[in-house]
Design a protein around this motif. Structure first.
Motif: not given
Lengths: 425, 757
Positions: B270-297
């Motif tokens: 088993q490979q240990p997962p890499v966990v990323i915690i976004f502490k306050d989602l509301e305050a994030f810039n939606p664009r940044v979050l979107r791009d980050f998720i796209l890259i991660c995927s």
């Protein structure tokens, strides 16, 4: 079909393999091949390919470049936040990390070209969703740009070398059927799986043509489709019974798992559970209730009133002895019923506080925590700051909640907000 | 108080306040980092500071004292007449050290407050953990499930799109509390699931580049190469030249990491997962979050990523922020945490409604803290901070707080009280009241005889502790009884009942009486269930009174049960007798009698018993739930200055500006500024005078008139320097928002406040 993909200079066997992997995209693949020409020929410097999501753009290119063993580098432009990253990734995939490490800090285009020239081999580039053009390298390089948006949006003002435009149309229903039927479950027959795909497309084709998403949905729901078969109730050929079993299930999937209201893991667990238990699971948007501190509620109510009432009516609503305001004068025709259609209007902080103090029953001292609550409402995105952050003097806000939300909030504090809204007089 | 000690580069964690009136020496101890320092401070100045090599134990401590304490005392010319004070570290209280103090005739004073404070804080951390345990456990389960689901290789999981597992953690709007939750979450993840956890906040990730950089930094624990930041350049260029700000770098790092560790534990593929915690989602810039998720995927096949979104409002925010094309890359599961009011209830139950902590709040302070919680922030952490502030203030301002500790220590401390402290006790209003009730001889004794007073104090302290021991169980009993009633006459939450009990005699309250009336109408089964619950509350309490009450309650309950068997032979109805009588007069008479009996209806045995039970409860309430003000010496344990707490926790900037301007003496404390109320002395700062005089003007103020007014008031001639001073004060007032320039008249300013003219 393989006849379509015939091109001098490439191995027949390889071309056949390519054609096998690219169902329903033979035309586009052939066109690309002929654009690129034979391996030793110079090819067209840049090609722009556009089409909707999951219409096979990257897949076609990937298969072509890989199977025909063309030298290439694939770069995602979302990922490359700076030019340096882009250069580095291109160099890295062409020549390995030795070349990439030659790049200076904050490199320019000429740095890139210099290092590129130093390297012995040169081949074709394919770049993913990129806008950066580098036709400066005088070599046999093709830049292939992939995008979901049309070229017109990218065209720079200063003008540039126009790429060849190539459109990938959406897959038709038949094509989708053909592609999806290919990945059948090993333990069932191809006809059976194809009939399943047919039913699936019947439900989902109207809302979703994304191949990736459809494949995902097909995999999620297949076990449910097979259920009556496993229990021995029906035979594989009895499509009508199978359809009757799966159709409501798929409809439900469209409202839940397709919208990501329910995660796919939960959806799988739900299928294992009994029918009646499954109803208990609530989607993401079902949880709309937000608990707020007492004064925050009133601040939000005041913000809503300030956003949707014209400022001149404040006197009428919030002053105890506002004198006589004639109704005909008060209700101007063009303003009537339009505020909620027009959306929230910005208001200054002073107005918000004035309304707040008159709305709250008890006397409230203007403490620091009242102000901090306003800013925390902004971070929670219940209010939005209209003016720039730097403006300390008289900041302006807008209320960003819906009427339903504010009605629910005001009900908890026994405040009849509809009586104070100009639109509902 | 943190003080950095620049020469030895260590942070001193504890710093005790010394009393300048007493000549005491206190210790400062505990080095952060690697160096341990022992030092002492007295009213006369600092004593010697010595570096301590290695670990300290009782012997070493002994040695340090031997070498330094007496020496310091001599240098500071304290002679032998000082009191030494230290905290209750085991090595300090070791017998060896105690003996040394005795031999050298050093007086040692215990200081209870720091320990108490640490205690509460510690408990709070534990509490938070316990509260969140449930939700954290389910989250951990989720992460484990996700990481194991990845390993399957059957048909369905092959066909399924690779989604990034995402946990939407709804935490409520009490944002200050979230930090602790996330801290414990990431610790738990570290321990049991994966070593790769990174948490990011919105304010440090304005752009995609920054977000990427933070994530990489936290996961790889290195400085990531970045083009813009110059400070990191020197350190990073040589070492991490190849580490660039992209996920592919992270991928490579992850592969080398897992490769290195995998041979050691070969069975567990088993490979240990890499966990990323976004502490306050509301305050994030939606664009940044979107791009980050796209890259991660794009990297999900190589890198087992996992997200945790901290959400303050409602989970529909995710859908508002992310378009379907992005949210379809996620596999979102919802986790809902406790509501903050429930959270508060637990905290109050653990910290306040317990006799364990001798420190208490009186009604007003409690009210202030609760109203800040309910009206302003919903933050349990701030509530506890308020509690700590009250604690600190109490031990700081009330000298008699020495007695506010555990019973045994308190009794000991009473014996060590000095004459001055005893005088303070005599000044306490509650003690005065007590004295007035005594006989004259006793009064004289109490006021003149110190040792007699000490004896009485011991008794009172014992009484106070007993009061607390009985108060809380009875409070809980009363709450269980009344919270079942319709419309909650005494409050839904136990804190409301507690507040009414603190304020005055609860049995004189109207609501209490109506609650009792309602209780008298309870059905049998309900009443028995409630009484049983009361019995359960009383059982674990270890006091004689409560034991006996629990016993009595048991007896009542058995009586109720016996009723069941006796129920059959109930009262015969008088209607049966009715048919026999034929005489009109007789009939009338019986009917009248019947009316009479109906009015004063004979009580059934159940009703009698019910009344008995309720009277028993009522007597309990009357004897144990009297407000703390009725107890003698309550000032020792109860903190009462609500104004201080309010001033510290709920600042009013506007009011303080007003206060500063209208009476500068309040802040400056200069004797020259002291005036009768309403006037401002001529020596006050210019801005105060300008403010005072502008109040007398109308809506528009002529600047020249204003200037003249001030000059006549100050008996000064108009000069250049004076007008400069005037202009300065005017601009200061404009800055504070009292006036603003107006376009209506050029040489006028407009007032922005009302009243005064």
């Amino acid at each position: 079909m393989t006849a379509l993909l015939q091109h001098p200079g490439y191995d027949e066997e390889k071309l056949r393999r390519v054609a096998e992997q690219l169902p329903c995209r033979e035309v586009q693949a052939g066109l690309l091949l002929s654009l690129m020409g034979e391996p030793q020929q110079y090819s067209y410097p840049s090609i722009f390919i556009y089409g909707h999501r999951a219409s096979g753009k990257s897949h076609v290119l990937h298969v072509l470049l890989k199977e025909l063993e063309l030298h290439h580098a694939t770069v995602s432009c979302v990922e490359c936040v700076s030019v340096a990253l882009l250069f580095e990734q291109v160099l890295l995939s062409f020549f390995g990390c030795d070349a990439a490490s030659l790049l200076p800090r904050s490199p320019s285009l000429s740095d890139f070209v210099r290092i590129y020239r130093q390297q012995p081999v040169t081949m074709e580039t394919s770049s993913h969703q990129t806008v950066v053009l580098n036709p400066v390298v005088e070599d046999n390089v093709t830049v292939i740009l992939l995008s979901e948006i049309v070229w017109d949006k990218f065209r720079p003002n200063t003008g540039c070398f126009e790429p060849l435009l190539l459109h990938f149309p959406d897959y038709s229903k038949g094509e989708l059927q053909q592609i999806l039927s290919q990945d059948r479950h090993p333990s069932y027959s191809a006809e059976f799986y194809s009939s399943y795909i047919n039913i699936l497309l019947g439900v989902f084709y109207s809302v979703c043509r994304d191949l990736r998403e459809l494949r995902h949905l097909a995999a999620l729901n297949f076990s449910k489709f097979c259920e009556p078969l496993e229990e021995g109730k029906v035979k594989e050929t009895d499509t009508h019974k199978l359809w009757r079993n799966i159709e409501p299930h798929l409809k439900k999937a469209m409202q839940t798992v397709y919208l990501r209201e329910v995660s796919s893991l939960q959806w799988e667990q739900m299928q294992l559970m009994e029918e009646k238990e499954a109803g208990a699971l609530r989607g993401l948007s079902a949880h709309t209730h937000v608990e707020l501190p007492f004064y925050s509620k009133f601040l939000l109510i005041a913000a809503y009133l300030a956003s949707y009432n014209p400022a001149r009516t404040d006197k009428r609503f919030f002053l105890k002895h506002h004198g006589k305001i004639r109704k005909t004068n008060f209700l101007k025709k063009n303003e009537k019923t339009s505020n909620h259609l027009l959306g929230p209007k910005p208001f200054p902080l002073d107005r918000l506080l004035a309304i707040f103090y008159s709305v709250v029953d008890s006397r409230v001292a203007p403490t620091a925590s009242i102000f901090s609550q306003i800013s925390s409402l902004v971070t929670l995105q219940l209010l939005t700051q209209v003016s720039h952050d730097d403006q300390l003097d008289a900041p302006k806000y807008k209320c960003a909640v819906s009427l339903d939300f504010i009605c629910a909030i005001s009900r908890t504090v026994n405040f009849d907000i509809v009586k104070y809204l100009y639109d509902f007089l | 108080m943190d003080i950095t000690w620049s020469s030895v580069k260590s942070i001193i964690k504890k710093w005790k306040v010394y009393d300048p009136h007493k000549r005491t020496i206190s210790t400062v101890e505990h080095g952060g980092g690697s160096i341990l320092v022992w030092g002492c401070v007295s009213a006369a100045g600092p004593g010697s500071f010595v570096k301590v090599e290695g670990n300290t134990n009782a012997e070493k401590y002994h040695q340090i004292l031997e070498d330094n304490l007496i020496q310091s005392a001599r240098e500071l010319r304290l002679g032998r007449r000082f009191i030494f004070q230290q905290d209750n570290d085991p090595k300090h209280t070791a017998k060896d050290a105690q003996k040394w103090f005795k031999d050298n005739k050093v007086n040692v004073l215990d200081w209870p407050s720091p320990r108490q404070k640490v205690n509460t804080f510690y408990r709070q951390c534990v509490l938070q953990d316990e509260l969140n345990r449930k939700i954290l456990d389910s989250l951990l389960d989720f992460t484990r499930k996700c990481s194991s689901a990845r390993q399957h290789s059957d048909w369905a999981s092959q066909m399924r799109a690779n989604e990034i597992p995402t946990a939407a953690l709804v935490l409520g709007v009490n944002v200050p509390d979230h930090d602790i939750t996330f801290q414990s979450l990431s610790e738990l993840l570290h321990q049991s699931v994966t070593p790769h956890v990174a948490s990011v906040e919105a304010k440090e990730c304005g752009a995609l580049k920054h977000l990427m950089k933070r994530v990489l930094e936290r996961l790889m624990d290195t400085v990531v190469d970045d083009d813009e930041e110059e400070e990191t350049e020197h350190t990073s260029t040589q070492l991490h030249k190849s580490v660039n700000c992209s996920l592919s770098a992270l991928c490579d790092w992850y592969i080398t990491k897992t490769k290195r560790s995998s041979p050691a534990e070969h069975e567990r593929q088993q490979q240990p997962p890499v966990v990323i915690i976004f502490k306050d989602l509301e305050a994030f810039n939606p664009r940044v979050l979107r791009d980050f998720i796209l890259i991660c995927s794009r990297y999900i096949e190589r890198l087992p990523l996992m997200f945790i979104f901290g959400i303050a409002t409602s989970p529909s925010t995710i859908q508002r922020m992310l378009p379907h094309s992005v949210s379809s890359l996620l596999c979102i599961e919802l986790f809902q945490s406790l509501s903050c009011t429930q959270h508060l209830a637990t905290v109050i139950d653990q910290l306040i409604l317990t006799p364990q902590f001798p420190f208490k709040l009186n009604a007003k302070v409690m009210q202030v803290l609760l109203s800040i919680f309910l009206y302003h922030d919903f933050s349990v952490r701030n509530f506890i901070k308020g509690l700590q502030l009250a604690l600190l203030e109490h031990f700081h301002s009330q000298p008699l707080s020495v007695l506010c500790c555990k019973k045994k220590e308190a009794l000991l401390n009473v014996m060590q009280l000095s004459h001055r402290d005893l005088e303070r006790i005599r000044q306490l209003p509650s003690f005065k009241r007590y004295v007035e009730k005594q006989e004259s001889q006793e009064q004289v004794n109490l006021i003149t005889d110190d040792s007699h007073l000490k004896e009485t104090c011991r008794k009172m302290i014992k009484g106070l502790h007993k009061y607390h021991k009985n108060y809380y169980p009875i409070l809980k009993c009363l709450h269980t009884l009344t919270s079942a009633l319709p419309r909650y006459p005494l409050g839904k939450q136990i804190r409301e009942l507690h507040l009414t009990c603190l304020e005055k005699n609860v049995w004189e309250n109207e609501d209490y009486q109506s609650a009792m009336k309602l209780l008298k109408m309870l059905a049998k089964d309900d009443l028995i269930a409630l009484l049983q619950r009361c019995g359960e509350i009383l059982k674990p309490v270890k006091s004689k009174k409560m034991k006996s009450t629990a016993f009595q309650l048991e007896e009542l309950l058995t009586k109720f049960k016996q009723l069941d068997s006796n129920e059959e032979d109930s009262i015969t109805s008088p209607i049966k007798n009715l048919q026999k009588k034929t005489d009109l007069f007789q009939l009338q008479k019986t009917l009248l009698e019947m009316n009479e009996t109906r009015r004063s209806k004979k009580l059934s045995p159940f009703e009698i018993l019910r009344n008995e039970a309720l009277e028993f409860i009522d007597s309990l309430v009357k004897s144990h739930l009297s407000p703390p003000e009725s107890q003698t010496l309550h000032e020792v344990c109860y903190y009462s200055s609500s104004a201080t707490v309010r001033r510290h926790l709920n600042a009013t900037p506007r009011t303080s500006i007003q206060a500063a301007l209208s009476s500068p003496y309040y802040y400056l404390q200069n004797e020259n500024l002291k005036t009768e109320d309403g006037t401002v002395s001529n020596a006050a700062p210019d801005i105060c005078i300008a403010y005072k005089l502008h109040l007398e003007c109308g809506r528009l103020i002529n600047l020249y008139d204003w200037l003249e007014l001030i000059s006549t008031n100050l008996h000064l001639f108009l000069s250049l320097s004076f007008s400069a001073r005037f202009i300065r004060s005017v601009s200061e007032l404009e800055f504070l928002g009292f006036i603003k320039s107006t376009k209506q008249k050029t040489d006028h300013v407009a007032r922005l406040t009302w009243g005064g003219c």
